[in-house]
Every structure is written in C-alpha cells, then in structure tokens.
Design an enzyme around this catalytic site. Structure first.
Site, PDB file in Angstrom:
ATOM      1  N   LYS A  47     -18.205   6.536  -4.282  1.00  0.00           N
ATOM      2  CA  LYS A  47     -16.793   6.169  -4.492  1.00  0.00           C
ATOM      3  C   LYS A  47     -16.411   5.558  -6.176  1.00  0.00           C
ATOM      4  CE  LYS A  47     -16.851   1.712  -2.485  1.00  0.00           C
ATOM      5  NZ  LYS A  47     -16.063   0.698  -1.496  1.00  0.00           N
ATOM      6  N   TYR A 265      -8.522 -14.371 -31.494  1.00  0.00           N
ATOM      7  CA  TYR A 265      -7.466 -14.831 -30.658  1.00  0.00           C
ATOM      8  C   TYR A 265      -7.402 -16.357 -30.426  1.00  0.00           C
ATOM      9  CZ  TYR A 265      -5.140 -10.398 -31.100  1.00  0.00           C
ATOM     10  OH  TYR A 265      -4.514  -9.148 -31.509  1.00  0.00           O
TER      11      TYR A 265
END
Length: 376
Positions: A47, A265
């Site tokens: 999956k 940042y």
C-alpha cells in the site's frame, strides 16, 4: 547499494535528489521473513505505493521471488498493482466502497470486509454473479478501527444460511512493536477463539512486528509491510532487516558562514565558529520532515565523503542546510551529493530525530526525486 546511479552521458541531473530503491534487498527481506514464518505463508503489503518505494516495481520483484498474496489500502492501488502481478491474490484493506463490487471483480480484487453492511453487499454480489475470487473478513480484536466485533462474528457464524463467502479471516495488532505489551497476548487469544468460528478458512494476524512474536502469532498468513522496506520491526533490538532506500541530496551551493551568524528561518542555529555550509535542493515538500529540524536536541546526519554532516537550521519547503566543515572539501562542492538516508543514518534514525515513525518518513518521500530501482 550504489551511492548514485549515473544518468546517460551528457544528461544533466535536474532533480534535487536521487532516491535509490534496492529491490534485491527488498526480496532478501521478504525471504528472511518467509523463512521465519514457515510453514505459514508470507504476503507482501504494498500500500501507499509500496511505502514510497514503487508498488509496481516492488510487486514484480516480490512476485518473482515467490510472493503470491499482496495487500493494498485502496481499490485504485489494487487496480494499478494488478498489471504488475497478474496472477496474484490482491486484498484491499480499506474494505468495499458502496456500489464497488463490480469494480473489484473486474480487477480481480478481494475486499477486506469490515462491517455487516459491506458483507451484505458482497454476499448479494456473489449470489448474483457466482463470483469466486475471494474476500477477507476482518475481525476486530481490540484496535477499534475496522472489523466486526467478536459478538458480531459469533452471530454471523451461527446464522442459518451458513458461512460467508470468504477466503481469509484476519485481524490486526495494535501494539506488536512494543515489547511484551499485554494487549498483544490478549489479541492473539481472542483471534484464536473467533477465527475458530470459521473452520477451514485461512487466518492472518501478524504484521511486520508480529512475525517476530513466534508461531503463536503466525497462523496461516502474515502481512509484513514496513520490515520489507528496511524498517526495524523490533525497535527494542537491532534491526534485522536490510536497508532498502538510499536518498542522496544534490548540493546547489556551498558557502562559508562566519561565527555568530545564523542559518535558515527563525535564526534558530548560530555558527559557533567559522563553518562551511552546504545547501541541498530538497525540503519538507520532498519529505524532509520539518520536525526533524525543529525539535530541541534532534540530530539529523547526512554523509559526504564518508564524514557525518549534521543538518543545521530549519528545513524549509525546498531547501535544507548541512554543516560540512569536517567533510573533504572536494566532496561538498556544487553538484555533489549528501547521503541523508543510507546504511549509516537510516529511516528509523531520521524518524527518531523527527519524533515520528519510519512509516511516515518512507511514505512522505516526495515525487520530485529521481527514483532509481536497482537489483530487480
């Protein structure tokens, strides 16, 4: 595993990184799990695009190795996988969407039925068409997520019209990756009791961690996923699986940062002395989980020239920075690469730094990388 697969001569590499998937290691992991499980069978959970590794490529490699049963989450995943494994059994874990029985039959998919409404719809379809490909019946043994509760399963087994048309009964562990968790023993006992209501139907309980719980957890079929892709199914001890993925990030700039200046940042990292910084062309849009650069004390290591290079500053959307001061200068120039996921710092290491699980790391790896499958 090769560090980076070369492109044809004269072709520039425009991707921000190379994600190399070692299919030989994937197959070796499946074979090791299958040997531990014998005489029980070993399926393959593919999956989420085989946990980010490529479902078609993984499916073909596993089928060639002898895997005959696969599990996906969604019917669309199953339909795509069918082309790669035309003769395999494919179960769809998230059940039977309303009105989708014909779609399942067209692609020869087997729904994992988790409630009585789904079962009624599936039985009506089987009665009308004579469909015999199979389905799984999901029994809830304590996860309280999907599946029939034990009292529903008991009533179902005693109904006058007989057993449901299923080829597998299954449940799912909640805490198998936590050593000696008491819920695991309770689930094994309850599943043994409830599956006995469906005599002659094969049973499946074990996930990756369940494979290592011993024969009492194996039943007839196990469903490993994470361990196939190199994740540690036994976090309390050394990883018994071979690494499958390697991620090399392309350096787009190397620069000197003076002492006292910051990177990224929020100005959260300050150079303690003159440092050499390499900026790579990948960020959280590519699956470099931002939490790995925001958690206090987290330490993410890339490798360049055989030397550990810590991630510094916050990961941004498209960029990240590594302190390459200690790496050989000729290994950290523009166009070189830093190995973030490798034998030295793997999926579980990155997950620990980010405060998450390796499943999230694998399935988050972005589509902007150049993906290379080797060993298939």
């Amino acid at each position: 595993m090769p560090a980076v697969q070369p492109l044809p001569a004269g072709t520039p590499d425009l991707a921000g990184g190379v994600l190399t998937i070692d299919l030989a290691a994937l197959v070796a992991n499946w074979r090791a799990l299958a040997a531990r499980l014998a005489p029980a069978a070993c399926a393959g959970v593919v999956k989420a695009d085989a946990y980010g590794c490529g479902a078609a490529e993984a499916g073909r490699a596993l089928r060639a190795a002898g895997c005959t049963t696969f599990f996906v989450a969604l019917p669309a995943e199953g339909r795509a996988l069918r082309a790669a494994v035309p003769d395999a059994a494919i179960y769809v874990l998230n059940g039977l969407p309303q009105g989708a029985a014909e779609t399942f039959a067209t692609a020869r998919l087997r729904p994992v039925i988790g409630d009585l409404g789904e079962l009624a719809e599936w039985e009506a379809f089987v009665a009308r068409t004579g469909w015999s490909e199979g389905a799984a019946l999901h029994l809830d043994t304590g996860m309280n997520r999907l599946g029939l509760r034990p009292e529903e399963a008991r009533a179902l087994a005693l109904r006058p019209r007989g057993q449901p048309p299923v080829s597998l009964v299954m449940s799912h562990f909640a805490c198998a990756d936590e050593k000696d968790h008491p819920m695991t023993a309770r689930q094994i006992a309850l599943f043994r009791e409830v599956r006995a209501l469906f005599p002659g139907v094969p049973a499946s309980l074990a996930n990756s961690a369940g494979v290592f719980l011993g024969p009492e957890a194996h039943f007839d079929l196990a469903r490993p996923g994470y361990a196939l892709y190199g994740g540690n199914p036994t976090p309390w001890t050394a990883n018994p699986m071979r690494p499958v993925v390697r991620l090399d990030l392309r350096i787009i700039q190397a620069r000197t940062v003076p002492p006292g200046e910051t990177v990224g940042y929020g100005a959260r990292w300050t150079a303690p002395a003159t440092r050499r910084i390499a900026v790579v062309s990948a960020g959280y849009a590519d699956g470099l989980l931002r939490a790995a650069s925001a958690r206090p004390g987290a330490r993410v290591l890339g490798y360049a020239g055989g030397v550990a290079c810590p991630l510094v500053g916050r990961i941004s959307m498209d960029l990240a920075a590594f302190d390459v001061t200690d790496a050989p200068a000729d290994a950290v120039q523009r166009g070189d690469t830093i190995a973030l996921l490798s034998e030295r710092f793997g999926v579980d290491d990155y997950a620990e730094a980010a405060g998450t699980i390796g499943y999230e790391v694998l399935t988050s790896l972005g589509r902007r990388y150049r993906r290379v499958h080797v060993g298939g």
